[in-house]
Design an enzyme around this catalytic site. Structure first.
Site: not given
Length: 191
Positions: A79, A106, A135, A170, A172
């Protein structure tokens, strides 16, 4: 062979990355100081807010140290980490790490309330992987030598260029360590 991988501990899901790396067979530490980079084989740049992370990297003397580290070592950005690794960031001037020959947008999928999950196919990693987008950016363009690993709605969301790996989501936060296992493999190959 065991590798030691640090997680930049300025912002983001640091403990989740550390757990995923340990579960993937790596020794790992939270990196808060540039001197810690010397003992590492690889580094994770986690999510967070990319502008804030960039400022904190400068404040703690990590920006230039990471650029030097990147000349020989593996780096994985998720990210905001992907944004920091990009050569070009839409609407942003000024220095960034510039490690990946990519152009990124972004907050490409909207604001925090537009966050979502989607099933992704990721080359070399998984036929089915839960992508958690918060985001999130996407990669608008890749240069020669950049391998596209995954797309979502025709937008590039994961790539690899040599020892550098990056994704817009993400991994993780999923409990699925396959993406981290892939980075451990890249780090071992680069050692």
């Amino acid at each position: 062979m065991t590798v030691k991988i640090g997680v930049l501990a300025l912002q983001g899901a640091v403990s989740e990355h550390i757990k995923a790396l340990k579960d993937s067979g790596a020794e790992t530490i939270a990196v808060k100081d540039a001197s810690q980079l010397e003992e590492l084989d690889g580094l994770v740049l986690p999510g967070g807010e990319s502008t804030t992370m960039r400022r904190l990297m400068d404040k703690y003397g990590l920006f230039d140290a990471i650029k030097i580290f990147a000349k020989k070592k593996a780096i994985f950005g998720t990210c905001a980490g992907l944004i920091l690794m990009a050569k070009e960031i839409e609407g942003r001037k000024g220095p960034h790490l510039g490690l990946l020959d990519i152009d990124v947008k972004r907050n490409a999928f909207g604001s925090q309330v537009d966050s979502f999950e989607s099933d992704l196919k990721i080359d070399h990693v998984a036929e089915s992987f839960d992508g958690v987008f918060i985001r999130a950016p996407y990669i608008k363009k890749v240069g020669p030598g950049v391998e596209i690993l995954s797309t979502y709605n025709q937008h590039i969301v994961a790539c690899r260029q040599g020892r550098f790996l990056a994704c817009a989501f993400h991994p993780e936060l999923t409990g699925d360590t396959r993406f981290h296992e892939y980075f451990v493999k890249i780090t071992k190959e680069n050692k």
